[in-house]
Write a protein that holds these residues in place. Structure first.
Motif, PDB file in Angstrom:
ATOM      1  N   ILE A 173       0.837  -1.193   0.000  1.00  0.00           N
ATOM      2  CA  ILE A 173       0.000   0.000   0.000  1.00  0.00           C
ATOM      3  C   ILE A 173       0.880   1.253   0.000  1.00  0.00           C
ATOM      4  CG2 ILE A 173      -1.781   1.288   1.235  1.00  0.00           C
ATOM      5  CD1 ILE A 173      -2.748  -1.344   0.069  1.00  0.00           C
ATOM      6  N   ASP A 174       0.500   2.227  -0.821  1.00  0.00           N
ATOM      7  CA  ASP A 174       1.180   3.519  -0.842  1.00  0.00           C
ATOM      8  C   ASP A 174       0.114   4.609  -0.939  1.00  0.00           C
ATOM      9  OD1 ASP A 174       3.190   5.412  -0.897  1.00  0.00           O
ATOM     10  OD2 ASP A 174       3.550   5.225  -3.049  1.00  0.00           O
ATOM     11  N   HIS A 175       0.434   5.792  -0.462  1.00  0.00           N
ATOM     12  CA  HIS A 175      -0.437   6.943  -0.679  1.00  0.00           C
ATOM     13  C   HIS A 175       0.411   8.174  -0.915  1.00  0.00           C
ATOM     14  CE1 HIS A 175       0.146   7.920   3.612  1.00  0.00           C
ATOM     15  NE2 HIS A 175      -0.202   6.675   3.878  1.00  0.00           N
ATOM     16  N   SER A 176      -0.111   9.079  -1.753  1.00  0.00           N
ATOM     17  CA  SER A 176       0.685  10.202  -2.252  1.00  0.00           C
ATOM     18  C   SER A 176      -0.148  11.467  -2.306  1.00  0.00           C
ATOM     19  CB  SER A 176       1.205   9.905  -3.670  1.00  0.00           C
ATOM     20  OG  SER A 176       1.848   8.660  -3.767  1.00  0.00           O
ATOM     21  N   LEU A 177       0.529  12.585  -2.106  1.00  0.00           N
ATOM     22  CA  LEU A 177      -0.047  13.869  -2.486  1.00  0.00           C
ATOM     23  C   LEU A 177       0.031  13.985  -4.007  1.00  0.00           C
ATOM     24  CD1 LEU A 177       1.605  16.227   0.162  1.00  0.00           C
ATOM     25  CD2 LEU A 177      -0.783  15.502   0.101  1.00  0.00           C
ATOM     26  N   VAL A 178      -0.990  14.571  -4.611  1.00  0.00           N
ATOM     27  CA  VAL A 178      -0.990  14.726  -6.062  1.00  0.00           C
ATOM     28  C   VAL A 178      -1.445  16.131  -6.413  1.00  0.00           C
ATOM     29  CG1 VAL A 178      -3.289  13.672  -6.176  1.00  0.00           C
ATOM     30  CG2 VAL A 178      -1.933  13.876  -8.250  1.00  0.00           C
ATOM     31  N   ALA A 179      -0.767  16.746  -7.365  1.00  0.00           N
ATOM     32  CA  ALA A 179      -1.133  18.081  -7.831  1.00  0.00           C
ATOM     33  C   ALA A 179      -0.779  18.183  -9.307  1.00  0.00           C
ATOM     34  CB  ALA A 179      -0.402  19.167  -7.028  1.00  0.00           C
ATOM     35  N   GLY A 180      -1.523  19.021 -10.019  1.00  0.00           N
ATOM     36  CA  GLY A 180      -1.223  19.172 -11.433  1.00  0.00           C
ATOM     37  C   GLY A 180      -2.057  20.251 -12.091  1.00  0.00           C
ATOM     38  N   ILE A 181      -1.771  20.475 -13.357  1.00  0.00           N
ATOM     39  CA  ILE A 181      -2.518  21.417 -14.175  1.00  0.00           C
ATOM     40  C   ILE A 181      -2.925  20.711 -15.466  1.00  0.00           C
ATOM     41  CG2 ILE A 181      -1.387  23.462 -13.227  1.00  0.00           C
ATOM     42  CD1 ILE A 181       0.385  23.519 -15.714  1.00  0.00           C
ATOM     43  N   ALA A 182      -3.976  21.221 -16.083  1.00  0.00           N
ATOM     44  CA  ALA A 182      -4.462  20.632 -17.327  1.00  0.00           C
ATOM     45  C   ALA A 182      -5.088  21.719 -18.187  1.00  0.00           C
ATOM     46  CB  ALA A 182      -5.472  19.527 -17.041  1.00  0.00           C
ATOM     47  N   ALA A 183      -5.182  21.419 -19.477  1.00  0.00           N
ATOM     48  CA  ALA A 183      -5.874  22.294 -20.431  1.00  0.00           C
ATOM     49  C   ALA A 183      -6.753  21.412 -21.305  1.00  0.00           C
ATOM     50  CB  ALA A 183      -4.883  23.073 -21.280  1.00  0.00           C
ATOM     51  N   SER A 184      -7.958  21.896 -21.624  1.00  0.00           N
ATOM     52  CA  SER A 184      -8.857  21.124 -22.487  1.00  0.00           C
ATOM     53  C   SER A 184      -9.436  22.032 -23.571  1.00  0.00           C
ATOM     54  CB  SER A 184      -9.974  20.478 -21.665  1.00  0.00           C
ATOM     55  OG  SER A 184     -10.793  21.454 -21.037  1.00  0.00           O
ATOM     56  N   TYR A 185      -9.646  21.428 -24.740  1.00  0.00           N
ATOM     57  CA  TYR A 185     -10.142  22.183 -25.894  1.00  0.00           C
ATOM     58  C   TYR A 185     -11.256  21.384 -26.562  1.00  0.00           C
ATOM     59  CZ  TYR A 185     -10.128  25.011 -30.142  1.00  0.00           C
ATOM     60  OH  TYR A 185     -10.494  25.842 -31.173  1.00  0.00           O
ATOM     61  N   PRO A 186     -12.367  22.019 -26.928  1.00  0.00           N
ATOM     62  CA  PRO A 186     -13.504  21.272 -27.485  1.00  0.00           C
ATOM     63  C   PRO A 186     -13.228  20.774 -28.902  1.00  0.00           C
ATOM     64  CG  PRO A 186     -13.951  23.629 -27.521  1.00  0.00           C
ATOM     65  CD  PRO A 186     -12.673  23.462 -26.755  1.00  0.00           C
ATOM     66  N   LEU A 187     -13.584  19.507 -29.139  1.00  0.00           N
ATOM     67  CA  LEU A 187     -13.558  18.937 -30.483  1.00  0.00           C
ATOM     68  C   LEU A 187     -14.944  18.971 -31.116  1.00  0.00           C
ATOM     69  CD1 LEU A 187     -11.247  15.854 -29.799  1.00  0.00           C
ATOM     70  CD2 LEU A 187     -10.598  18.123 -30.630  1.00  0.00           C
ATOM     71  N   ASN A 188     -15.969  18.906 -30.266  1.00  0.00           N
ATOM     72  CA  ASN A 188     -17.351  19.123 -30.686  1.00  0.00           C
ATOM     73  C   ASN A 188     -18.157  19.516 -29.446  1.00  0.00           C
ATOM     74  OD1 ASN A 188     -18.021  16.670 -29.340  1.00  0.00           O
ATOM     75  ND2 ASN A 188     -17.531  15.511 -31.201  1.00  0.00           N
ATOM     76  N   ASP A 189     -19.474  19.421 -29.506  1.00  0.00           N
ATOM     77  CA  ASP A 189     -20.305  19.925 -28.415  1.00  0.00           C
ATOM     78  C   ASP A 189     -20.158  19.136 -27.117  1.00  0.00           C
ATOM     79  OD1 ASP A 189     -21.256  21.918 -30.020  1.00  0.00           O
ATOM     80  OD2 ASP A 189     -23.104  20.853 -30.590  1.00  0.00           O
ATOM     81  N   PHE A 190     -19.716  17.898 -27.192  1.00  0.00           N
ATOM     82  CA  PHE A 190     -19.646  17.081 -25.980  1.00  0.00           C
ATOM     83  C   PHE A 190     -18.291  16.408 -25.763  1.00  0.00           C
ATOM     84  CE2 PHE A 190     -21.025  14.345 -29.427  1.00  0.00           C
ATOM     85  CZ  PHE A 190     -20.289  13.179 -29.244  1.00  0.00           C
TER      86      PHE A 190
END
Length: 230
Positions: A173-190
């Motif tokens: 068993i392990d546990h971790s702090l997690v942090a990050g950034i992301a970017a998303s761009y639409p390909l269509n309406d959904f």
């Protein structure tokens, strides 16, 4: 105040449950990408010689998995993921075998395969191009470990040779702090394309046995995937 990961997960689950009643929007998807990981070693006690020993460099692995995000306020959500991650480390020292013969650096490595459950809060901004910040905790279960790292390191000084035992085995068993950034761009309406960067910082000493070091995971993942909005 001591951080309690079980309490953190319980609070997150309560928020998730209560928000389902009023939630207007959800999304799900999948992702894959390379991982750079290492094992941070810290001496259990003061070393008998005044040297800094960190035999591990970063090695390349990968992460693949899926995610589900529940938006319970404007631009605020709770994101849960289930992924497979291969991490570990490789030798950063010129090592030799018991006869003093050099060992090739590329062949000395640890591979650890984890099933991982990150639970993170998500903050978003933007409309067409959206930026996201992720922060939370990840719980991991060790599926398999392949270790061909030497079980001891000989530290040679002008006056003596010190034998340091490496971790004998790793906890499941392990546990971790997690942090990050992301970017998303639409390909269509959904459907949106999402790119993300993550850092996982292990909080649990993984080492079992009488080794001279405590071991903790550290990994950085670069992920690309698709996000379906409902």
């Amino acid at each position: 105040m001591t951080f309690n990961p079980i309490r953190c997960l319980s609070i997150s689950c309560l928020l998730l449950t209560s928000s389902m009643v009023s939630s207007q929007k959800t999304s799900f998807g999948f992702y894959v990408g390379p991982t750079r990981s290492t094992l941070n070693l810290e001496p259990r006690a003061a070393l008998p010689v005044d040297v800094q020993i960190d035999p591990y460099d970063f090695k390349t692995g990968f992460t693949a998995g899926g995610h589900f995000t529940l938006i319970f306020a404007q631009n605020v959500g709770l994101r849960a993921e289930l992924n497979f991650e291969r991490k570990g480390g490789k030798s950063g020292l010129p090592l030799s075998d018991g006869n003093g013969n050099p060992l090739p650096d590329y062949s000395i490595k640890d591979n650890s395969d984890y099933l991982q459950l990150p639970v993170m809060f998500e903050l978003s901004a933007g409309t067409t191009l959206k930026m996201h910040i992720h922060a939370g905790y990840a719980f991991s279960y060790l599926l398999h470990n392949t270790d061909n790292f030497p079980n001891r390191i000989n530290v040679v000084t002008p006056t003596q040779t010190i034998i340091l035992l490496m971790p004998e085995r790793y906890k499941k068993i392990d546990h971790s702090l997690v942090a990050g950034i992301a970017a998303s761009y639409p390909l269509n309406d959904f459907l949106r394309l999402q790119l993300a960067g993550r850092v996982f910082y292990g909080k649990l000493n993984l080492s079992e046995g009488e080794g001279a070091f405590e071991a903790r995971n550290l990994s950085v993942a670069m992920l690309a995937g698709l996000q379906f909005e409902l």
